[in-house]
Write an enzyme that holds these catalytic residues in place. Structure first.
Site, PDB file in Angstrom:
ATOM      1  N   HIS A 163     -45.179 -18.309 -33.413  1.00 31.57           N
ATOM      2  CA  HIS A 163     -46.651 -18.079 -33.167  1.00 31.57           C
ATOM      3  C   HIS A 163     -46.898 -16.627 -33.682  1.00 31.57           C
ATOM      4  O   HIS A 163     -48.178 -16.379 -33.623  1.00 31.57           O
ATOM      5  CB  HIS A 163     -46.785 -18.346 -31.550  1.00 31.57           C
ATOM      6  CG  HIS A 163     -46.660 -19.878 -31.253  1.00 31.57           C
ATOM      7  ND1 HIS A 163     -47.117 -20.609 -31.745  1.00 31.57           N
ATOM      8  CD2 HIS A 163     -45.774 -20.309 -30.013  1.00 31.57           C
ATOM      9  CE1 HIS A 163     -47.079 -21.829 -30.995  1.00 31.57           C
ATOM     10  NE2 HIS A 163     -46.102 -21.496 -30.256  1.00 31.57           N
ATOM     11  N   GLY A 199     -48.002 -16.028 -28.172  1.00 29.01           N
ATOM     12  CA  GLY A 199     -47.222 -17.166 -27.497  1.00 29.01           C
ATOM     13  C   GLY A 199     -45.662 -16.864 -27.302  1.00 29.01           C
ATOM     14  O   GLY A 199     -44.996 -17.936 -27.894  1.00 29.01           O
ATOM     15  N   TYR A 204     -37.855 -25.285 -22.558  1.00 33.81           N
ATOM     16  CA  TYR A 204     -37.930 -24.270 -21.228  1.00 33.81           C
ATOM     17  C   TYR A 204     -37.272 -25.083 -19.982  1.00 33.81           C
ATOM     18  O   TYR A 204     -37.506 -24.604 -18.950  1.00 33.81           O
ATOM     19  CB  TYR A 204     -39.370 -24.155 -20.964  1.00 33.81           C
ATOM     20  CG  TYR A 204     -40.145 -23.512 -22.232  1.00 33.81           C
ATOM     21  CD1 TYR A 204     -39.862 -22.029 -22.588  1.00 33.81           C
ATOM     22  CD2 TYR A 204     -40.744 -24.172 -23.120  1.00 33.81           C
ATOM     23  CE1 TYR A 204     -40.514 -21.440 -23.573  1.00 33.81           C
ATOM     24  CE2 TYR A 204     -41.239 -23.745 -24.053  1.00 33.81           C
ATOM     25  CZ  TYR A 204     -41.064 -22.306 -24.422  1.00 33.81           C
ATOM     26  OH  TYR A 204     -41.682 -21.831 -25.694  1.00 33.81           O
ATOM     27  N   ASP A 232     -41.843 -28.797 -32.787  1.00 35.35           N
ATOM     28  CA  ASP A 232     -42.060 -28.067 -31.244  1.00 35.35           C
ATOM     29  C   ASP A 232     -43.371 -28.875 -30.925  1.00 35.35           C
ATOM     30  O   ASP A 232     -44.517 -29.345 -31.470  1.00 35.35           O
ATOM     31  CB  ASP A 232     -42.318 -26.729 -31.615  1.00 35.35           C
ATOM     32  CG  ASP A 232     -42.445 -26.001 -30.495  1.00 35.35           C
ATOM     33  OD1 ASP A 232     -43.174 -25.891 -29.773  1.00 35.35           O
ATOM     34  OD2 ASP A 232     -41.347 -25.373 -30.380  1.00 35.35           O
ATOM     35  N   ASP A 239     -39.294 -28.624 -26.477  1.00 31.49           N
ATOM     36  CA  ASP A 239     -40.370 -28.719 -25.468  1.00 31.49           C
ATOM     37  C   ASP A 239     -41.020 -29.857 -25.456  1.00 31.49           C
ATOM     38  O   ASP A 239     -41.754 -30.319 -24.791  1.00 31.49           O
ATOM     39  CB  ASP A 239     -40.976 -27.695 -25.477  1.00 31.49           C
ATOM     40  CG  ASP A 239     -41.753 -26.969 -26.689  1.00 31.49           C
ATOM     41  OD1 ASP A 239     -41.360 -27.876 -27.864  1.00 31.49           O
ATOM     42  OD2 ASP A 239     -42.534 -26.034 -26.901  1.00 31.49           O
TER      43      ASP A 239
END
Length: 374
Positions: free
Chosen positions: A131, A139, A289, A167, A250
């Site tokens: 990002h 980000g 995460y 992603d 993610d």
């Protein structure tokens, strides 16, 4: 060349802070888990160098790089720096290694490009920060190592580079860098409507960019269709000298930062399909995460790259690595008790089902464009 993994101890001791989604260990888990499995002997591992500030100004502005260095040294930013460079925000906080950690990611991909000069495969799990913009953090990303990976591969002789990003979030910084470059292909799958809300189906870019926004609930069978109808045909038609795969985890069902429903089988399938399509292959990390799902996913991908099958049951040493992880979903809350498969297995169960509504129509639109483009 024997596949190599590039890592660093900086990831073990650094965190974005106790309330940030990137407070969790990720790269260190991959290193520890791969070693516990016997998949990372010393001759397969390289310690990442740290990119120097002068190297970073090949794409980032000198003012931004200097501001990032100052912020780490002072552990504070003023209002003007925050406004101009988006440093010291909730997404991009000040923390002790805020320059050294991302510079290590850039150093890792630059080393990978050198190692890949004559072909081979390299995994840099600390890479994938897609990002960051030339003059701003963005980000959770302070430096855009995928951009440097593509530039470095080209400097090492790869004229045409295909960049594939699975992603859950669109790779806005990478598309910004290469949207008008005819020698770079970009294929991105990402959740529709999720930050940064770029990469829509209508957003076709200026050059070789194929963006496929995905509806909630997108699962493994959907990804298999996307892989076979879009990702692999696009890359094969492009005939790249190198492939870069950003493998953000993610998009996996258990991750708190998306509403997609993949398992790590989807990631392994994309990797296996792409690997034969270019002599140079660079595998990056990215988002992720939930510490168990990201550690298991990236370790499994390293195993795939290095020629190892995921065991049905992890050996005790590997299981101990996963049982030692701690995570609370919101920061400062009650720790999550992991289900047994999160600590005893590496491969997720397949998560399929009927075609998710909207995927076939979007894929048809892109397939028509792909045929015209190819």
């Amino acid at each position: 060349m024997t596949p190599l993994l590039i890592g660093s101890e900086i990831y073990r001791g650094s965190s974005y802070g106790p309330w940030h989604p990137l407070r969790i260990p990720r790269v260190s888990t991959v290193m520890d888990l791969a070693r516990a499995l016997g998949w990372l002997p010393p001759d397969r591992y390289r310690a990442s160098p740290r990119a120097k500030a002068s190297a970073l100004t090949v794409w980032h502005t000198p003012a931004y790089v200097a501001a990032l260095e100052r912020a780490e040294a002072a552990q504070a930013v003023d209002e003007a720096t925050r406004a101009r460079h988006a440093l010291g925000t909730p997404s991009n906080p000040v923390f002790p290694e805020m320059f050294r950690r991302p510079a290590t990611g850039v150093g890792g991909v630059m080393l990978a490009a050198e190692l890949l000069r004559d072909g081979g495969a390299v995994h840099v799990p600390g890479g994938g920060t897609h990002h960051a913009l030339p003059d701003r953090a963005n980000g959770f990303c302070y430096l855009n190592d995928p951009v440097f990976a593509i530039l470095a591969l080209k400097a090492q002789g790869a004229r045409r580079v295909a960049y594939v990003d699975i992603d859950a979030h669109h790779c806005d910084g990478v598309e910004h860098a290469f949207a008008s470059d005819p020698d770079t292909l970009l294929v991105s799958t990402h959740e529709e409507g999720r930050w940064p809300r770029t990469g829509t189906l209508a957003d076709r870019g200026i050059g070789n960019a194929f963006n496929l926004p995905l509806p909630r609930g997108f699962h493994d069978d959907d990804m298999a269709r996307v892989r076979d109808a879009l990702i692999l045909p696009a890359v094969a038609a492009f005939r790249p000298d190198a492939v870069v795969l950003q493998s953000g985890s993610d998009a996996i069902l258990e991750d708190p930062q998306s509403r997609l429903a993949l398992s790590n089988n989807a990631h392994a399938g994309v990797l296996a399909g792409l690997r034969p399509l270019a002599p140079r292959f660079l595998l990056l990390g990215g988002g992720g995460y939930n510490p168990w799902s990201v550690g298991r996913c990236w370790t499994r991908l390293w195993g795939t790259l290095a020629g190892h099958e995921a065991p049905d049951r992890l050996p005790p040493e590997a299981e101990a690595v996963l049982r030692a992880l701690r995570w609370d979903r919101r920061g400062g809350g009650r720790p999550v008790t992991p289900p047994e498969p999160w600590v005893t297995t590496l491969a997720d169960p397949w998560r399929g089902g009927p075609p998710t509504e909207g995927v076939a129509e979007r894929l048809r639109d892109l397939s028509d464009r792909l045929r015209a483009w190819a």
